[in-house]
Structures are given as C-alpha cells and as structure tokens.
Scaffold this motif. Structure first.
Motif, PDB file in Angstrom:
ATOM      1  N   MET A   1      39.279 102.054  80.226  1.00  0.00           N
ATOM      2  CA  MET A   1      40.259 103.015  79.709  1.00  0.00           C
ATOM      3  C   MET A   1      39.607 104.398  79.674  1.00  0.00           C
ATOM      4  O   MET A   1      38.550 104.569  79.050  1.00  0.00           O
ATOM      5  CB  MET A   1      40.698 102.622  78.295  1.00  0.00           C
ATOM      6  CG  MET A   1      41.545 101.370  78.254  1.00  0.00           C
ATOM      7  SD  MET A   1      43.203 101.687  78.914  1.00  0.00           S
ATOM      8  CE  MET A   1      43.928 100.068  78.734  1.00  0.00           C
ATOM      9  N   GLY A   2      40.241 105.365  80.302  1.00  0.00           N
ATOM     10  CA  GLY A   2      39.680 106.710  80.380  1.00  0.00           C
ATOM     11  C   GLY A   2      39.610 107.422  79.037  1.00  0.00           C
ATOM     12  O   GLY A   2      38.916 108.427  78.900  1.00  0.00           O
ATOM     13  N   CYS A   3      40.329 106.929  78.042  1.00  0.00           N
ATOM     14  CA  CYS A   3      40.325 107.582  76.724  1.00  0.00           C
ATOM     15  C   CYS A   3      39.700 106.660  75.690  1.00  0.00           C
ATOM     16  O   CYS A   3      39.944 105.450  75.719  1.00  0.00           O
ATOM     17  CB  CYS A   3      41.746 107.927  76.292  1.00  0.00           C
ATOM     18  SG  CYS A   3      42.569 109.002  77.462  1.00  0.00           S
TER      19      CYS A   3
ATOM     20  N   CYS B   1      49.515 110.927  78.113  1.00  0.00           N
ATOM     21  CA  CYS B   1      48.557 111.003  79.206  1.00  0.00           C
ATOM     22  C   CYS B   1      48.885 112.107  80.214  1.00  0.00           C
ATOM     23  O   CYS B   1      50.042 112.226  80.645  1.00  0.00           O
ATOM     24  CB  CYS B   1      48.622 109.649  79.901  1.00  0.00           C
ATOM     25  SG  CYS B   1      47.439 109.421  81.201  1.00  0.00           S
TER      26      CYS B   1
ATOM     27  N   CYS C   1      45.100 102.061  83.665  1.00  0.00           N
ATOM     28  CA  CYS C   1      44.629 103.441  83.522  1.00  0.00           C
ATOM     29  C   CYS C   1      44.310 104.070  84.878  1.00  0.00           C
ATOM     30  O   CYS C   1      43.410 103.620  85.592  1.00  0.00           O
ATOM     31  CB  CYS C   1      43.387 103.458  82.634  1.00  0.00           C
ATOM     32  SG  CYS C   1      42.717 105.100  82.459  1.00  0.00           S
ATOM     33  N   PRO C   2      44.995 105.160  85.251  1.00  0.00           N
ATOM     34  CA  PRO C   2      44.731 105.782  86.546  1.00  0.00           C
ATOM     35  C   PRO C   2      43.361 106.446  86.639  1.00  0.00           C
ATOM     36  O   PRO C   2      42.847 106.662  87.750  1.00  0.00           O
ATOM     37  CB  PRO C   2      45.842 106.837  86.671  1.00  0.00           C
ATOM     38  CG  PRO C   2      46.323 107.085  85.281  1.00  0.00           C
ATOM     39  CD  PRO C   2      46.085 105.816  84.520  1.00  0.00           C
ATOM     40  N   VAL C   3      42.763 106.753  85.498  1.00  0.00           N
ATOM     41  CA  VAL C   3      41.422 107.351  85.534  1.00  0.00           C
ATOM     42  C   VAL C   3      40.413 106.294  85.990  1.00  0.00           C
ATOM     43  O   VAL C   3      39.577 106.522  86.864  1.00  0.00           O
ATOM     44  CB  VAL C   3      41.055 107.928  84.147  1.00  0.00           C
ATOM     45  CG1 VAL C   3      39.586 108.329  84.101  1.00  0.00           C
ATOM     46  CG2 VAL C   3      41.949 109.114  83.827  1.00  0.00           C
TER      47      VAL C   3
ATOM     48  N   GLY D   1      44.830 109.010  74.023  1.00  0.00           N
ATOM     49  CA  GLY D   1      45.190 109.889  75.142  1.00  0.00           C
ATOM     50  C   GLY D   1      45.166 111.360  74.747  1.00  0.00           C
ATOM     51  O   GLY D   1      45.343 111.693  73.565  1.00  0.00           O
TER      52      GLY D   1
ATOM     53  N   CYS E   1      44.940 104.074  75.339  1.00  0.00           N
ATOM     54  CA  CYS E   1      45.986 105.115  75.441  1.00  0.00           C
ATOM     55  C   CYS E   1      46.307 105.759  74.091  1.00  0.00           C
ATOM     56  O   CYS E   1      46.758 106.907  74.055  1.00  0.00           O
ATOM     57  CB  CYS E   1      47.260 104.533  76.051  1.00  0.00           C
ATOM     58  SG  CYS E   1      47.002 103.970  77.737  1.00  0.00           S
TER      59      CYS E   1
HETATM   60  S1  SF4 Z   1      46.109 107.806  78.082  1.00  0.00           S
HETATM   61 FE1  SF4 Z   1      43.936 107.699  78.667  1.00  0.00          FE
HETATM   62  S2  SF4 Z   1      43.491 105.469  78.683  1.00  0.00           S
HETATM   63 FE2  SF4 Z   1      45.732 105.699  78.772  1.00  0.00          FE
HETATM   64  S3  SF4 Z   1      46.257 105.674  80.946  1.00  0.00           S
HETATM   65 FE3  SF4 Z   1      46.011 107.843  80.336  1.00  0.00          FE
HETATM   66  S4  SF4 Z   1      43.860 108.335  80.806  1.00  0.00           S
HETATM   67 FE4  SF4 Z   1      44.020 106.085  80.791  1.00  0.00          FE
END
Ligand code: SF4
Length: 421
Positions: A352-354, A242, A195-197, A361, A358
């Motif tokens: 994980m940003g979400c 994403c 995850c890039p976030v 996302g 994903c």
């Molecule tokens: S969809 Fe959300 S969890 Fe998956 S890579 Fe992108 S920001 Fe990260």
C-alpha cells in the motif's frame, strides 16, 4: 485575491456551475486575480494535458532552497539543464504525496468535477458515484453509506455503488489465482489489489517481478466496468482518498472504466459549495458488500480478505496464504527490492503506497488510525464475512454473465476483471 487558494477558487466555481453563472464568476475572479489565479482557474476547470494529473504552477523552480526532488523516493523529480524542476514519467507512480510536501505549494492536482456538473444537472445520462471502502466515517462519525447515497443523488448522481462489492469479486478471483499459482514453498504472488502505486513500482522499476503479479484489475476498474456492462451509456466517477487513482483511471488499457476521479477533500468542498450536509440527509441503504471487501481500505485488509476467501473456496489446499504487507511507499520500495534480491519470506505480498492503507491516502479527511477504526467497525456490520457467503456477489456475477466462481479465471464474461501486466 492574491491570497485566494486553489481550493477556494474550486469552491466558487462549483457553486457558480450549479447556480448557472459560471462565466460571470470566472470573470469576477479574473478581475481581481494574478497569474497564479489564472492557473488555478485553468486546472480547477479540468484543463491541462489529458494524460496528466499533477502540474507545476511556477516553471521557475530554480530558487535557492526549493528542493521538491528530495521528496521523491524514485528520483523521478529532477532538474533539467536550466535548473528547472521536471517531473519525469519514467518511474513516477503519481502517488500525489509530493503535492502536500512541496513547501512552495507549487504542485497541484487537476480537478475533474466541473466538466461533469452540466451532465449531472441535465440528468440525461446516468452518472454513478463509486465510492472507495475508505469513505466510511470520513464525512462524519455517524454518517451512513445510505446518507452519502442521498447526498450524491442530490448532486445529480443517478446512484452510488460501493467499490467494496467489486473488491469482493476480486477477492474471489485473487484467491483462485493464488490457488493456481502457488503449489510449492518457493512459489509466491504479488497482489494487484488495489494500489496503483504498488503496481506502478513493479511495472516501472522492479520489472523482474511482473510475472508474479496476479493478472487482475483494481476494484475501482472492476466496479466501473461492471456498471458499464449493465448501463452502457453510464458515466462513472470514482470517489476516494487518492491522487494516484486519478492517474490509474487514465492508463491506456483500463481507461474505459472510469470517467473522472474525485478525492474526499474535493467532495467535502463540493458539499460545502452546494450546502449539502450528509448528516442531515435521508438514509437510503443499499449496501451488499461483505466484511472482506470493506476492510480493503486498511493495511492488511486485502491479505485477510483473500486469505479468508481462499480458506472457504479451497479448504483442503495444503499451502495457506502466508502474507507480508508493505505499509507506505518507503516500505513498498524496500520490500520489492528484497523480493527482487531473492529474499522470499512469504507467498503473498500486499503493498500500500500510503501508511495505514487507503485510510492514510493523501486526500483522506481523517487520520489513518481513526479511519481504520471506522473501516473495521463497518466491516463488522456486514451480513457476510467473505464473498463466498455473500448471496449478492453471486447474484451480481450472474447478472454480469458469469455463471460460477470458477469462470472468473477463464470465462469471456470475466475479461472485464483481467489485466495483463
Ligand atoms: S490511497 Fe494510497 S494506498 Fe490507497 S490506492 Fe491510493 S496510493 Fe494506494
């Protein structure tokens, strides 16, 4: 025309591009449009600062009650001296969540598809669709990967590759990295998959943790680079849920891997504009990923895939993976802060940003819960539980010039999977 949405304009432009009457369609839209319509056309055509993916429509954001800055957990959306909203680059991980939370619909993401359509139509250059593991089930409960492959070929793509296959390679690499880095109860690592976030937060805000991030690229970058090694003239289009991946693809040290990023929402609009119904497409199966690579799409999947891989690669290692996950951007922030404060409760950290991973996302088409059901079910249909049992992974590594699994850490051929943070 004033009420025409960004999505409707994108849809019309895609249709016109495939029909060869783009110029006329732009003129027709402009004839009935206003200033916002002009901006929609501009960004839908892929214009704008090449290093940015999110743009403001209205610069005059000093209206009462307009507070997009409240939606940013990193205080990266601020006001300048004149009261205008500014998205700073300082801490921004370009998560994309604020696009949908902006009640003034003032933020939009750049579309990257229309400049590709001519290339797809001419078919002189092989263009590959590389699809995120979260794609399964998004375009219909019964739609198979093979049907999606047909659908993308209909659009002019040369082929479709599952990023999950390259997630398998990274499970091997990260298991080896863990083995190399963790020897005592005090050692710990942060996964760089995928995850890039999460990675962006560490790089930009929690710098002291950088030495603990495992030095790997994401599966998206691994997949793009892997295909380009085998097809040097290929163009790579990543397809996922994403917006942050649009920004990741433009990062200076990895921008060689992926040429454009599309979201599931955009692909749905493209299928609609071109009259493609994946449910009716021919099934062209060619899926070789293991369960581990497929479940990267849901929270905990990366930890499980790498832990299972380590157990098989190093069955006698006395220290096992003890993983903790941060589920969503708020938890990522809290977890990184507590690790920075020395509160170490695990030896493997996945963020994980979400929410849900994903499958949650910002541009997914299903709820995270339903998306995860599809991902888990698809994971169970794999022929191998981990990349260690997956003959296709070894075959692929050999084709890429990597003779054995251990060469993933040191070998020159494996440098495409390395990243310095
Ligand atoms: S969809 Fe959300 S969890 Fe998956 S890579 Fe992108 S920001 Fe990260």
């Amino acid at each position: 025309m004033k009420n025409t949405t960004y999505e409707q304009i994108f849809n019309r432009l895609v249709k016109a591009s495939y029909n060869g009457n783009l110029k006329q369609e732009i003129e027709a839209i402009q004839a009935n449009g206003d200033a916002t319509t002009q901006k929609y056309i501009y960004y839908a055509m892929g214009n704008g600062d090449p290093d940015k993916v999110v743009f403001q429509l209205d610069e005059d954001t000093s209206k009462a009650g307009h507070h997009p800055e409240a939606s940013c957990l990193f205080d990266d959306i601020v006001r300048d001296m004149e009261g205008k909203v500014v998205i700073q680059d300082r801490n921004c991980a370009e998560c994309g969540h604020f696009i949908d939370t902006c009640s003034y619909h003032n933020l939009i993401d750049k579309k990257e598809f229309i400049p590709l359509i001519d290339i797809l139509k001419k078919r002189e250059v092989p263009v590959f669709a590389i699809v995120a593991p979260a794609i399964i089930g998004q375009f219909g409960e019964k739609v198979t990967m093979g049907q999606l492959r047909s659908a993308f070929k209909h659009l002019g793509f040369f082929g479709m590759i599952e990023v999950a296959l390259f997630a398998d390679i990274l499970s091997l690499k990260e298991a080896l990295e863990f083995d190399r880095a963790v020897h005592t109860q005090d050692d710990f690592v942060l996964t760089s998959c995928c995850c890039p976030v999460w990675v962006g937060m560490v790089k930009r805000v929690y710098h002291t943790l950088i030495p603990h991030i495992m030095p790997s690229v994401s599966p998206m970058v691994a997949c793009g680079r892997g295909i380009k090694r085998l097809h040097p003239d290929a163009k790579i289009v990543f397809i996922g849920p994403c917006i942050a991946k649009k920004a990741e693809a433009k990062e200076a040290d990895i921008r060689d891997a992926v040429d454009a990023v599309l979201t599931f929402e955009e692909v749905k609009q493209i299928f609609n504009a071109t009259g493609i119904n994946p449910e009716e497409m021919e099934d062209i199966p060619s899926e070789h990923s293991s369960t581990g690579g497929r479940i990267y799409a849901r929270i905990g999947g990366v930890s499980k895939a790498i832990s299972d891989t380590l157990d098989q690669l190093r069955p006698h290692k006395p220290i096992k993976i003890n993983a903790v996950q941060a589920n969503g951007i708020q938890e990522c922030k809290e977890l990184l802060r507590s690790i920075s404060n020395g509160e170490i409760t695990a030896n493997f950290y996945e963020g994980m940003g979400c929410k849900g991973g994903c499958v949650g996302g910002p541009k997914a088409l299903l709820t995270p819960e339903i998306g995860a059901i599809h991902v888990n079910a698809y994971g169970l249909t794999a022929n191998a539980p981990t990349p260690v049992n997956n003959p296709y992974v070894m075959e692929l590594l050999n084709t890429l010039g990597i003779q054995d699994v251990d060469s993933l850490l040191e070998g020159e051929s494996a440098q495409i999977f390395q990243r310095k943070f």
